[in-house]
Design a protein around this motif. Structure first.
Motif, PDB file in Angstrom:
ATOM      1  N   GLN A   1       0.805  -1.220   0.000  1.00  0.00           N
ATOM      2  CA  GLN A   1       0.000   0.000   0.000  1.00  0.00           C
ATOM      3  C   GLN A   1       0.842   1.277   0.000  1.00  0.00           C
ATOM      4  N   ALA A   2       2.130   1.183   0.215  1.00  0.00           N
ATOM      5  CA  ALA A   2       2.992   2.372   0.317  1.00  0.00           C
ATOM      6  C   ALA A   2       3.480   2.841  -1.055  1.00  0.00           C
ATOM      7  N   ARG A   3       3.334   4.131  -1.320  1.00  0.00           N
ATOM      8  CA  ARG A   3       3.902   4.716  -2.539  1.00  0.00           C
ATOM      9  C   ARG A   3       5.349   5.127  -2.305  1.00  0.00           C
ATOM     10  N   LEU A   4       5.681   5.439  -1.041  1.00  0.00           N
ATOM     11  CA  LEU A   4       7.025   5.876  -0.678  1.00  0.00           C
ATOM     12  C   LEU A   4       7.395   5.253   0.663  1.00  0.00           C
ATOM     13  N   SER A   5       8.576   4.653   0.736  1.00  0.00           N
ATOM     14  CA  SER A   5       9.072   4.069   1.984  1.00  0.00           C
ATOM     15  C   SER A   5      10.490   4.565   2.210  1.00  0.00           C
ATOM     16  N   LEU A   6      10.775   4.930   3.454  1.00  0.00           N
ATOM     17  CA  LEU A   6      12.109   5.374   3.837  1.00  0.00           C
ATOM     18  C   LEU A   6      12.726   4.334   4.760  1.00  0.00           C
ATOM     19  N   GLU A   7      13.936   3.918   4.451  1.00  0.00           N
ATOM     20  CA  GLU A   7      14.670   2.993   5.311  1.00  0.00           C
ATOM     21  C   GLU A   7      15.729   3.825   6.030  1.00  0.00           C
ATOM     22  N   CYS A   8      15.668   3.833   7.355  1.00  0.00           N
ATOM     23  CA  CYS A   8      16.482   4.767   8.130  1.00  0.00           C
ATOM     24  C   CYS A   8      17.342   4.065   9.172  1.00  0.00           C
ATOM     25  N   LYS A   9      18.426   4.718   9.525  1.00  0.00           N
ATOM     26  CA  LYS A   9      19.300   4.290  10.611  1.00  0.00           C
ATOM     27  C   LYS A   9      19.034   5.234  11.783  1.00  0.00           C
ATOM     28  N   LYS A  10      18.704   4.675  12.955  1.00  0.00           N
ATOM     29  CA  LYS A  10      18.461   5.498  14.134  1.00  0.00           C
ATOM     30  C   LYS A  10      19.785   6.074  14.635  1.00  0.00           C
ATOM     31  N   LEU A  11      19.790   7.389  14.867  1.00  0.00           N
ATOM     32  CA  LEU A  11      20.977   8.056  15.381  1.00  0.00           C
ATOM     33  C   LEU A  11      20.804   8.503  16.829  1.00  0.00           C
ATOM     34  N   TYR A  12      19.553   8.817  17.206  1.00  0.00           N
ATOM     35  CA  TYR A  12      19.282   9.356  18.537  1.00  0.00           C
ATOM     36  C   TYR A  12      17.829   9.068  18.895  1.00  0.00           C
ATOM     37  N   ALA A  13      17.568   8.737  20.147  1.00  0.00           N
ATOM     38  CA  ALA A  13      16.201   8.517  20.620  1.00  0.00           C
ATOM     39  C   ALA A  13      16.054   9.130  22.007  1.00  0.00           C
ATOM     40  N   ASP A  14      14.873   9.720  22.248  1.00  0.00           N
ATOM     41  CA  ASP A  14      14.594  10.294  23.563  1.00  0.00           C
ATOM     42  C   ASP A  14      13.083  10.396  23.715  1.00  0.00           C
ATOM     43  N   ALA A  15      12.610  10.388  24.941  1.00  0.00           N
ATOM     44  CA  ALA A  15      11.187  10.566  25.216  1.00  0.00           C
ATOM     45  C   ALA A  15      10.821  12.032  25.002  1.00  0.00           C
TER      46      ALA A  15
ATOM     47  N   LYS B   1       8.215   8.306  21.941  1.00  0.00           N
ATOM     48  CA  LYS B   1       9.656   8.427  21.791  1.00  0.00           C
ATOM     49  C   LYS B   1       9.918   9.115  20.450  1.00  0.00           C
ATOM     50  N   MET B   2      10.862  10.026  20.437  1.00  0.00           N
ATOM     51  CA  MET B   2      11.228  10.751  19.224  1.00  0.00           C
ATOM     52  C   MET B   2      12.583  10.224  18.739  1.00  0.00           C
ATOM     53  N   TYR B   3      12.732  10.137  17.427  1.00  0.00           N
ATOM     54  CA  TYR B   3      13.983   9.643  16.841  1.00  0.00           C
ATOM     55  C   TYR B   3      14.555  10.670  15.879  1.00  0.00           C
ATOM     56  N   ILE B   4      15.863  10.748  15.854  1.00  0.00           N
ATOM     57  CA  ILE B   4      16.581  11.439  14.785  1.00  0.00           C
ATOM     58  C   ILE B   4      17.229  10.327  13.973  1.00  0.00           C
ATOM     59  N   VAL B   5      17.000  10.367  12.661  1.00  0.00           N
ATOM     60  CA  VAL B   5      17.451   9.270  11.815  1.00  0.00           C
ATOM     61  C   VAL B   5      18.242   9.783  10.616  1.00  0.00           C
ATOM     62  N   GLU B   6      18.990   8.878  10.038  1.00  0.00           N
ATOM     63  CA  GLU B   6      19.667   9.119   8.765  1.00  0.00           C
ATOM     64  C   GLU B   6      18.962   8.248   7.734  1.00  0.00           C
ATOM     65  N   ILE B   7      18.477   8.870   6.668  1.00  0.00           N
ATOM     66  CA  ILE B   7      17.814   8.102   5.611  1.00  0.00           C
ATOM     67  C   ILE B   7      18.888   7.357   4.823  1.00  0.00           C
ATOM     68  N   GLU B   8      18.744   6.043   4.767  1.00  0.00           N
ATOM     69  CA  GLU B   8      19.727   5.214   4.063  1.00  0.00           C
ATOM     70  C   GLU B   8      19.221   4.800   2.672  1.00  0.00           C
ATOM     71  N   ASN B   9      17.924   4.555   2.548  1.00  0.00           N
ATOM     72  CA  ASN B   9      17.349   4.153   1.260  1.00  0.00           C
ATOM     73  C   ASN B   9      15.961   4.727   1.122  1.00  0.00           C
ATOM     74  N   ILE B  10      15.592   5.046  -0.115  1.00  0.00           N
ATOM     75  CA  ILE B  10      14.257   5.535  -0.443  1.00  0.00           C
ATOM     76  C   ILE B  10      13.689   4.625  -1.524  1.00  0.00           C
ATOM     77  N   TYR B  11      12.499   4.114  -1.258  1.00  0.00           N
ATOM     78  CA  TYR B  11      11.826   3.239  -2.220  1.00  0.00           C
ATOM     79  C   TYR B  11      10.542   3.944  -2.656  1.00  0.00           C
ATOM     80  N   SER B  12      10.330   4.056  -3.950  1.00  0.00           N
ATOM     81  CA  SER B  12       9.106   4.692  -4.449  1.00  0.00           C
ATOM     82  C   SER B  12       8.550   3.892  -5.609  1.00  0.00           C
ATOM     83  N   ARG B  13       7.276   4.121  -5.881  1.00  0.00           N
ATOM     84  CA  ARG B  13       6.596   3.441  -6.987  1.00  0.00           C
ATOM     85  C   ARG B  13       6.312   4.439  -8.066  1.00  0.00           C
TER      86      ARG B  13
END
Length: 82
Positions: free
Chosen positions: A31-45, A70-82
């Protein structure tokens, strides 16, 4: 309202269908037109005392919204789109 927790199968509840797995083993949904694959860099409440706009607390986090998350700061590693 259903309480959504980590133990709850959210994808089954939403009737999502698995399209494929990425090379890293993450799920991409049909069902996703766009998916982001991310690496977590930081997490905090998310903390209510840190909000600059206090009206956002009740609007987005109070009552039926399930509270603070919980909030995350991430680095986008891959982008998948249709």
């Amino acid at each position: 309202m259903i309480s959504i927790t980590k133990s709850y199968d959210k994808s089954a509840w939403c009737n999502f269908s698995v399209h494929c797995l990425t090379e890293k083993g993450n799920v991409l949904f049909e069902q996703a037109r766009l998916s982001l694959e991310c690496k977590k860099l930081y997490a905090d409440a998310i903390k209510p005392e840190c909000f600059l706009d206090k009206e956002s607390i009740e609007k987005w986090y109070g009552g039926a919204h399930g509270g603070f998350h919980k909030m995350y700061i991430v680095e986008i590693e891959n982008i998948y789109s249709r």
